[in-house]
Design an enzyme around this catalytic site. Sequence first.
Site, PDB file in Angstrom:
ATOM      1  N   SER A   7       0.679  -1.027   0.209  1.00 21.05           N
ATOM      2  CA  SER A   7       0.090  -0.297  -0.129  1.00 21.05           C
ATOM      3  C   SER A   7       0.562   0.911   0.029  1.00 21.05           C
ATOM      4  CB  SER A   7      -0.680  -0.095   1.189  1.00 21.05           C
ATOM      5  OG  SER A   7      -1.633  -1.139   1.741  1.00 21.05           O
TER       6      SER A   7
ATOM      7  N   HIS B  38      -0.724  -2.544  -7.327  1.00 18.03           N
ATOM      8  CA  HIS B  38      -1.645  -2.298  -6.694  1.00 18.03           C
ATOM      9  C   HIS B  38      -3.406  -2.504  -6.548  1.00 18.03           C
ATOM     10  CE1 HIS B  38      -2.998   0.971  -2.777  1.00 18.03           C
ATOM     11  NE2 HIS B  38      -2.945  -0.273  -2.183  1.00 18.03           N
TER      12      HIS B  38
ATOM     13  N   ASN C 295      -3.050   6.241  -1.466  1.00 16.28           N
ATOM     14  CA  ASN C 295      -3.135   5.606  -0.311  1.00 16.28           C
ATOM     15  C   ASN C 295      -2.612   7.261   0.769  1.00 16.28           C
ATOM     16  OD1 ASN C 295      -4.721   3.622   0.328  1.00 16.28           O
ATOM     17  ND2 ASN C 295      -2.606   2.294  -0.329  1.00 16.28           N
TER      18      ASN C 295
ATOM     19  N   GLU D 249      -3.719   0.164  -8.941  1.00 19.39           N
ATOM     20  CA  GLU D 249      -2.233   1.203 -10.002  1.00 19.39           C
ATOM     21  C   GLU D 249      -1.304   0.425 -10.200  1.00 19.39           C
ATOM     22  OE1 GLU D 249      -2.148   4.827  -6.998  1.00 19.39           O
ATOM     23  OE2 GLU D 249      -2.630   3.355  -5.521  1.00 19.39           O
TER      24      GLU D 249
HETATM   25  C1  LIG Z   1      -5.275  -0.177   1.982  1.00 14.01           C
HETATM   26  C2  LIG Z   1      -4.948   0.492   0.089  1.00 14.01           C
HETATM   27  O1  LIG Z   1      -3.966  -0.389   0.041  1.00 14.01           O
HETATM   28  C3  LIG Z   1      -6.541   0.609  -0.366  1.00 14.01           C
HETATM   29  C4  LIG Z   1      -7.935   0.527  -0.913  1.00 14.01           C
HETATM   30  O2  LIG Z   1      -7.968  -0.287  -0.973  1.00 14.01           O
HETATM   31  S1  LIG Z   1      -8.380   1.680  -0.550  1.00 14.01           S
HETATM   32  C5  LIG Z   1     -10.209   1.115   0.422  1.00 14.01           C
HETATM   33  C6  LIG Z   1     -11.009   1.189  -0.769  1.00 14.01           C
HETATM   34  N1  LIG Z   1     -12.448   0.829  -0.831  1.00 14.01           N
HETATM   35  C7  LIG Z   1     -13.178   1.597  -0.812  1.00 14.01           C
HETATM   36  O3  LIG Z   1     -13.074   2.660  -0.102  1.00 14.01           O
HETATM   37  C8  LIG Z   1     -14.226   0.553  -0.178  1.00 14.01           C
HETATM   38  C9  LIG Z   1     -15.259   1.847  -0.084  1.00 14.01           C
HETATM   39  N2  LIG Z   1     -16.697   1.024   0.649  1.00 14.01           N
HETATM   40  C10 LIG Z   1     -17.385   0.467  -0.542  1.00 14.01           C
HETATM   41  O4  LIG Z   1     -17.416   0.951  -1.494  1.00 14.01           O
HETATM   42  C11 LIG Z   1     -19.038  -0.430  -0.184  1.00 14.01           C
HETATM   43  O5  LIG Z   1     -19.022  -0.209   0.902  1.00 14.01           O
HETATM   44  C12 LIG Z   1     -18.837  -1.830  -0.653  1.00 14.01           C
HETATM   45  C13 LIG Z   1     -18.673  -2.082  -2.167  1.00 14.01           C
HETATM   46  C14 LIG Z   1     -17.278  -2.439  -0.502  1.00 14.01           C
HETATM   47  C15 LIG Z   1     -19.385  -2.333  -0.295  1.00 14.01           C
HETATM   48  O6  LIG Z   1     -20.732  -1.540  -0.574  1.00 14.01           O
HETATM   49  P1  LIG Z   1     -22.189  -1.872   0.063  1.00 14.01           P
HETATM   50  O7  LIG Z   1     -23.602  -0.933  -0.924  1.00 14.01           O
HETATM   51  O8  LIG Z   1     -22.720  -1.542   1.192  1.00 14.01           O
HETATM   52  O9  LIG Z   1     -22.620  -4.141   0.247  1.00 14.01           O
HETATM   53  P2  LIG Z   1     -22.769  -4.974  -0.063  1.00 14.01           P
HETATM   54  O10 LIG Z   1     -24.519  -4.291  -0.969  1.00 14.01           O
HETATM   55  O11 LIG Z   1     -23.065  -5.523   0.555  1.00 14.01           O
HETATM   56  O12 LIG Z   1     -22.020  -4.685  -1.554  1.00 14.01           O
HETATM   57  C16 LIG Z   1     -22.670  -3.817  -3.163  1.00 14.01           C
HETATM   58  C17 LIG Z   1     -21.474  -4.918  -4.351  1.00 14.01           C
HETATM   59  O13 LIG Z   1     -20.606  -5.359  -4.304  1.00 14.01           O
HETATM   60  C18 LIG Z   1     -20.362  -6.654  -3.570  1.00 14.01           C
HETATM   61  N3  LIG Z   1     -19.116  -7.197  -2.540  1.00 14.01           N
HETATM   62  C19 LIG Z   1     -19.310  -6.707  -1.099  1.00 14.01           C
HETATM   63  N4  LIG Z   1     -18.264  -7.146  -0.829  1.00 14.01           N
HETATM   64  C20 LIG Z   1     -17.640  -8.508  -1.745  1.00 14.01           C
HETATM   65  C21 LIG Z   1     -16.838  -9.076  -1.737  1.00 14.01           C
HETATM   66  N5  LIG Z   1     -15.874  -9.379  -0.946  1.00 14.01           N
HETATM   67  N6  LIG Z   1     -16.686 -10.040  -2.558  1.00 14.01           N
HETATM   68  C22 LIG Z   1     -17.554 -10.021  -4.029  1.00 14.01           C
HETATM   69  N7  LIG Z   1     -18.587  -8.994  -3.656  1.00 14.01           N
HETATM   70  C23 LIG Z   1     -18.081  -8.635  -2.723  1.00 14.01           C
HETATM   71  C24 LIG Z   1     -21.691  -7.230  -3.222  1.00 14.01           C
HETATM   72  O14 LIG Z   1     -22.232  -8.768  -3.018  1.00 14.01           O
HETATM   73  C25 LIG Z   1     -22.595  -6.196  -4.240  1.00 14.01           C
HETATM   74  O15 LIG Z   1     -23.325  -7.038  -5.579  1.00 14.01           O
HETATM   75  P3  LIG Z   1     -23.985  -5.723  -6.180  1.00 14.01           P
HETATM   76  O16 LIG Z   1     -23.801  -4.244  -6.400  1.00 14.01           O
HETATM   77  O17 LIG Z   1     -23.974  -6.783  -7.316  1.00 14.01           O
HETATM   78  O18 LIG Z   1     -25.291  -6.235  -5.305  1.00 14.01           O
HETATM   79  N1  LIG Z   2      -6.116  -4.310   3.548  1.00 10.79           N
HETATM   80  C1  LIG Z   2      -6.286  -2.737   2.591  1.00 10.79           C
HETATM   81  O1  LIG Z   2      -7.397  -2.458   2.360  1.00 10.79           O
HETATM   82  C2  LIG Z   2      -5.647  -3.446   1.364  1.00 10.79           C
HETATM   83  C3  LIG Z   2      -4.125  -3.810   1.557  1.00 10.79           C
HETATM   84  N2  LIG Z   2      -3.513  -3.620   0.586  1.00 10.79           N
HETATM   85  C4  LIG Z   2      -1.641  -4.401   1.247  1.00 10.79           C
HETATM   86  O2  LIG Z   2      -1.778  -5.726   0.803  1.00 10.79           O
HETATM   87  C5  LIG Z   2      -1.212  -6.351   1.442  1.00 10.79           C
HETATM   88  C6  LIG Z   2      -1.800  -7.443   2.471  1.00 10.79           C
HETATM   89  O3  LIG Z   2      -2.831  -6.846   3.813  1.00 10.79           O
HETATM   90  P1  LIG Z   2      -3.968  -7.600   4.258  1.00 10.79           P
HETATM   91  O4  LIG Z   2      -4.561  -8.610   2.812  1.00 10.79           O
HETATM   92  O5  LIG Z   2      -5.006  -6.802   4.457  1.00 10.79           O
HETATM   93  O6  LIG Z   2      -3.074  -7.932   5.250  1.00 10.79           O
HETATM   94  P2  LIG Z   2      -4.115  -9.429   6.362  1.00 10.79           P
HETATM   95  O7  LIG Z   2      -3.600  -8.695   7.346  1.00 10.79           O
HETATM   96  O8  LIG Z   2      -5.091  -9.528   6.038  1.00 10.79           O
HETATM   97  O9  LIG Z   2      -3.319 -10.585   5.616  1.00 10.79           O
HETATM   98  C7  LIG Z   2      -2.400 -10.470   5.292  1.00 10.79           C
HETATM   99  C8  LIG Z   2      -1.367 -12.421   5.770  1.00 10.79           C
HETATM  100  O10 LIG Z   2      -0.190 -12.449   5.332  1.00 10.79           O
HETATM  101  C9  LIG Z   2       0.312 -13.239   6.263  1.00 10.79           C
HETATM  102  N3  LIG Z   2       2.005 -13.431   6.264  1.00 10.79           N
HETATM  103  C10 LIG Z   2       2.805 -12.341   6.905  1.00 10.79           C
HETATM  104  N4  LIG Z   2       3.811 -13.128   7.231  1.00 10.79           N
HETATM  105  C11 LIG Z   2       4.090 -13.650   5.829  1.00 10.79           C
HETATM  106  C12 LIG Z   2       4.874 -14.523   5.241  1.00 10.79           C
HETATM  107  N5  LIG Z   2       6.339 -14.674   6.053  1.00 10.79           N
HETATM  108  N6  LIG Z   2       4.980 -15.588   3.826  1.00 10.79           N
HETATM  109  C13 LIG Z   2       3.716 -15.810   4.303  1.00 10.79           C
HETATM  110  N7  LIG Z   2       2.356 -15.027   4.701  1.00 10.79           N
HETATM  111  C14 LIG Z   2       2.451 -14.039   5.296  1.00 10.79           C
HETATM  112  C15 LIG Z   2      -0.769 -12.848   7.331  1.00 10.79           C
HETATM  113  O11 LIG Z   2      -0.645 -14.317   8.046  1.00 10.79           O
HETATM  114  P3  LIG Z   2      -0.612 -13.940   9.753  1.00 10.79           P
HETATM  115  O12 LIG Z   2      -1.850 -13.332   9.700  1.00 10.79           O
HETATM  116  O13 LIG Z   2      -0.473 -15.084  10.284  1.00 10.79           O
HETATM  117  O14 LIG Z   2       0.481 -12.762   9.780  1.00 10.79           O
HETATM  118  C16 LIG Z   2      -1.585 -12.814   6.568  1.00 10.79           C
HETATM  119  O15 LIG Z   2      -2.730 -13.591   6.705  1.00 10.79           O
HETATM  120  C17 LIG Z   2      -0.651  -5.759   2.917  1.00 10.79           C
HETATM  121  O16 LIG Z   2       0.279  -5.299   2.052  1.00 10.79           O
HETATM  122  C18 LIG Z   2      -1.531  -3.798   2.328  1.00 10.79           C
HETATM  123  O17 LIG Z   2      -0.995  -3.009   2.621  1.00 10.79           O
HETATM  124  C19 LIG Z   2      -3.463  -3.436  -0.024  1.00 10.79           C
HETATM  125  C20 LIG Z   2      -4.508  -2.570  -0.834  1.00 10.79           C
HETATM  126  C21 LIG Z   2      -5.253  -2.831  -0.252  1.00 10.79           C
END
Ligand SMILES: CC(=O)CC(=O)SCCNC(=O)CCNC(=O)[C@H](O)C(C)(C)COP(=O)(O)OP(=O)(O)OC[C@H]1O[C@@H](n2cnc3c(N)ncnc32)[C@H](O)[C@@H]1OP(=O)(O)O
Ligand SMILES: NC(=O)C1=CN([C@@H]2O[C@H](COP(=O)(O)OP(=O)(O)OC[C@H]3O[C@@H](n4cnc5c(N)ncnc54)[C@H](OP(=O)(O)O)[C@@H]3O)[C@@H](O)[C@H]2O)C=CC1
Length: 291
Positions: A118, A139, A189, A151
């Site tokens: 991330s 990403h 992010n 990304e």
């Molecule tokens: C941290 C990082 O590195 C980067 C990141 O990822 S940052 C996070 C980015 N993500 C976001 O910002 C997500 C924000 N949230 C959302 O967009 C919405 O809340 C959400 C799509 C997650 C859920 O939406 P919702 O309307 O509350 O729930 P829900 O109606 O159950 O789901 C919407 C749709 O997604 C589907 N869905 C939700 N989660 C799912 C999953 N894990 N797998 C498959 N389908 C899924 C549902 O089946 C539903 O499908 P339809 O549109 O066909 O009905």
């Molecule tokens: N969460 C998010 O919304 C997003 C996350 N990411 C990125 O994706 C990556 C994973 O995040 P996320 O899936 O949320 O994290 P989770 O904590 O859900 O999953 C991480 C997994 O990696 C496992 N793990 C740790 N060390 C090792 C290793 N040495 N070998 C193999 N597996 C290992 C962990 O096991 P254990 O729990 O036993 O340590 C766990 O099952 C991170 O780099 C995160 O920044 C990118 C986009 C969105």
Amino acid sequence: MVDKVGIIGAGQMGSGIAHVAAVAGLEVVLSDVTMDRAKAGLETIDQNLGRQVAKGKLSPEDMKAALGRIALADNIPALSDCDLVIEAATENEQVKVSIFKELCKTLKKDALIASNTSSISITRLAATTDRPEHFMGVHFMNPVPVMKLVELIRGIATTDETFERFKTFCDRLDKTTAVSEDFPAFIVNRILLPMINEAIYTLYEGVGNVEAIDTAMKLGANHPMGPLQLADFIGLDTCLSIMQVLYEGLADSKYRPCPLLVKYVEAGWLGRKSGRGFYDYRGEGEPTPTR
Ligand SMILES: CC(=O)CC(=O)SCCNC(=O)CCNC(=O)[C@H](O)C(C)(C)COP(=O)(O)OP(=O)(O)OC[C@H]1O[C@@H](n2cnc3c(N)ncnc32)[C@H](O)[C@@H]1OP(=O)(O)O
Ligand SMILES: NC(=O)C1=CN([C@@H]2O[C@H](COP(=O)(O)OP(=O)(O)OC[C@H]3O[C@@H](n4cnc5c(N)ncnc54)[C@H](OP(=O)(O)O)[C@@H]3O)[C@@H](O)[C@H]2O)C=CC1
């Protein structure tokens, strides 16, 4: 041509990437540190594929075929004949570096490697492998089966051919790509996490409680989730790691992680995945705010 994809880390992101790759017809090896973790990842995939079948987005036959394309592993050498490996383990540079060191010992020489990090420098991660020219940041967004964006981030050594092969891979997964330069936390992010961190400061300073802050941003800014709900969804450990990379990488106090975020992570309250964060998910009904 990419036929077989290895994924390291079967958490929410690794299982999501395995899900979309298997639906796209690719062979997948999903690995984690233990077989139990890998199996838990497969259970998540099973549930989410079931959701898509229930919505009529996927046929039961296609679901069965997709599940049949996913093999599980508890070790990295099991990925040695993959054409492309995506690392999606915990957001910790040391963990990722030790994975790449081990992976390069057995992975076939012409295979591509990506990190789903991330925030961490792609150039720095690439430099720890034996093939920085075949390494990239790819990403995915959470939840992977729903979010359209990936990304793409080149390291300094990434070749044009590697970039094109990853772009083709993302096209095959029906994802839209956006290119980011290799700066801390890339594009999404860099913008999203300071907003979430600010929401946590808003809670910390008592401007509003959890419910008020999330309601305000959902109904006042039309966000699908409130920022605290989204933080719990991402994982508070991941949010803190990203803020630390921004803070250290850009050396600007505006990225200082909120002390309340640090406290939640120190408590092991990591959000949805650990059962408690800004909300408590352990009860039967709706999650309840913890502040
Ligand atoms: C941290 C990082 O590195 C980067 C990141 O990822 S940052 C996070 C980015 N993500 C976001 O910002 C997500 C924000 N949230 C959302 O967009 C919405 O809340 C959400 C799509 C997650 C859920 O939406 P919702 O309307 O509350 O729930 P829900 O109606 O159950 O789901 C919407 C749709 O997604 C589907 N869905 C939700 N989660 C799912 C999953 N894990 N797998 C498959 N389908 C899924 C549902 O089946 C539903 O499908 P339809 O549109 O066909 O009905
Ligand atoms: N969460 C998010 O919304 C997003 C996350 N990411 C990125 O994706 C990556 C994973 O995040 P996320 O899936 O949320 O994290 P989770 O904590 O859900 O999953 C991480 C997994 O990696 C496992 N793990 C740790 N060390 C090792 C290793 N040495 N070998 C193999 N597996 C290992 C962990 O096991 P254990 O729990 O036993 O340590 C766990 O099952 C991170 O780099 C995160 O920044 C990118 C986009 C969105």
